[in-house]
Design an enzyme around this catalytic site. Sequence first.
Site, short mmCIF file in Angstrom:
data_model
loop_
_atom_site.label_atom_id
_atom_site.label_comp_id
_atom_site.label_asym_id
_atom_site.label_seq_id
_atom_site.Cartn_x
_atom_site.Cartn_y
_atom_site.Cartn_z
N CYS A 43 0.82 -1.21 0.00
CA CYS A 43 0.00 0.00 0.00
C CYS A 43 0.85 1.26 0.00
O CYS A 43 0.64 2.17 -0.79
CB CYS A 43 -0.94 0.00 1.20
SG CYS A 43 -1.94 1.49 1.32
N GLU A 442 -26.15 15.48 -1.81
CA GLU A 442 -27.53 15.68 -1.36
C GLU A 442 -28.50 14.77 -2.11
O GLU A 442 -29.60 14.47 -1.64
CB GLU A 442 -27.96 17.13 -1.53
CG GLU A 442 -28.11 17.60 -2.96
CD GLU A 442 -28.57 19.06 -3.05
OE1 GLU A 442 -29.67 19.35 -2.57
OE2 GLU A 442 -27.81 19.87 -3.60
#
Length: 454
Positions: A43, A442
């Site tokens: 990683c 939203e």
Amino acid sequence: MSAPDFDLFVIGGGSGGVRAARIAAGYGAKVAIAECDRFGGTCVIRGCVPKKLFVYASRFSDEFEDARGFGWTTGEVRFDWATLLANKDREIARLEQIYEGNLKAKGVTTLATRARLDGPGAVRIADGRRITARTILIATGGRASRYGDIPGAANIVTSNEIFELKELPKRIVVCGGGYIAVEFASIFAGLGVDTTLMHRRDKVLRGFDEDLRDGLMEALAARGIRLVMNEALVGVAECPGGFNLALHTGETLETDLVLSAIGREPATFDLGLETAGVKTGARGEIIVDSFSETTVSGVYAVGDVTDRVNLTPVAIREGHAFADTVFGNKPTQVDHSLVATAVFTTPELATVGLSEAAAREAGYEIDLYKSRFRPLKNTVSGRNERMLMKLVVDRATDRVLGCHVLGPDAAEIVQTAAIALQLAARKADFDATVALHPSVAEELVTMREKWVPA
């Protein structure tokens, strides 16, 4: 009989092994960890972190282009590959020092060497020393799969070498259809490289929601990436200025660089597993129980080497849970059922929970809520790329089973949504949440109409 040299010996200094070593040492265990390469593992050194830095670099081409729609006049824009590599290397070196420094601060003995099992309760390191331990943890991760038997396979690079290229190629063919393949295709296209993505199946990202798969392929093609599906590489031959690729359908391609991103496999080669009787599965993965213990008492394994959910945060969670269980007297199992994940293409996608297909296969009667729209920024910049948001809902309980997003900041949105799914939020809970306007997120709380397939 003499006491063991250590309470815990960890083989592998990646994210999972380092976390386990630190937490175990915090509980008072005498711990050693061996890493034959660099602390931080895949990683940090050649995976998530440098990849994300490359992703950021590749997206500036969009920013420069979009700026014009907002009144900015941009002058000459140039990209320098060498500068990116140097700055990437500097950041990786900094993180590597932090990883090793954190271990030493906890009193962990760090060994820059290869280690392998040498029977139950012991390891042997490269200089020949045999070290004993009450508990052994294997955290060697995974390694890039390679084309093994096609002519010219030595000319193909993997995700290991791609971060060290001396020059940016003019043309690249990326082979594969998983995370790594689509991410690097997107990166190189964003950096101005003529990019081809070749995959042996008809779609990329097997296992993801079909709408995400289709939406991403559409977006990648719109960005100029050539998608060659249902095709496989059968040979690579050098030619003037590059390579000539032979495909299984008889077609040929010319390119400057071939990147193999056909998958990863558990890194269990030459670990001495047979000396202790540790059993492995069909792909070489170490078989473990729900507490990460192998078939041999006192020998454990976490992370990609177990081939459960192959993501860095999962390895970290498994390493922590192992230390809590064995050294903290707090038996802890890791729940792998609701793990959020992201693919850092451009546009990026992220998901948590069940896909539409997986929910149906699990026997749920489901309702779907889906929205496709142009983000506000794209309306002024003139970019046609669209956002996709999708919720999969259990009709019987109203529980949200899956959340899927394709578009800008998808990873940031889904990380937050994952908390709601972990708390078993219902669609009614999403609906009762006041929207934050104007934002793309939203849309997750304003979708009211069920989507019905045509």
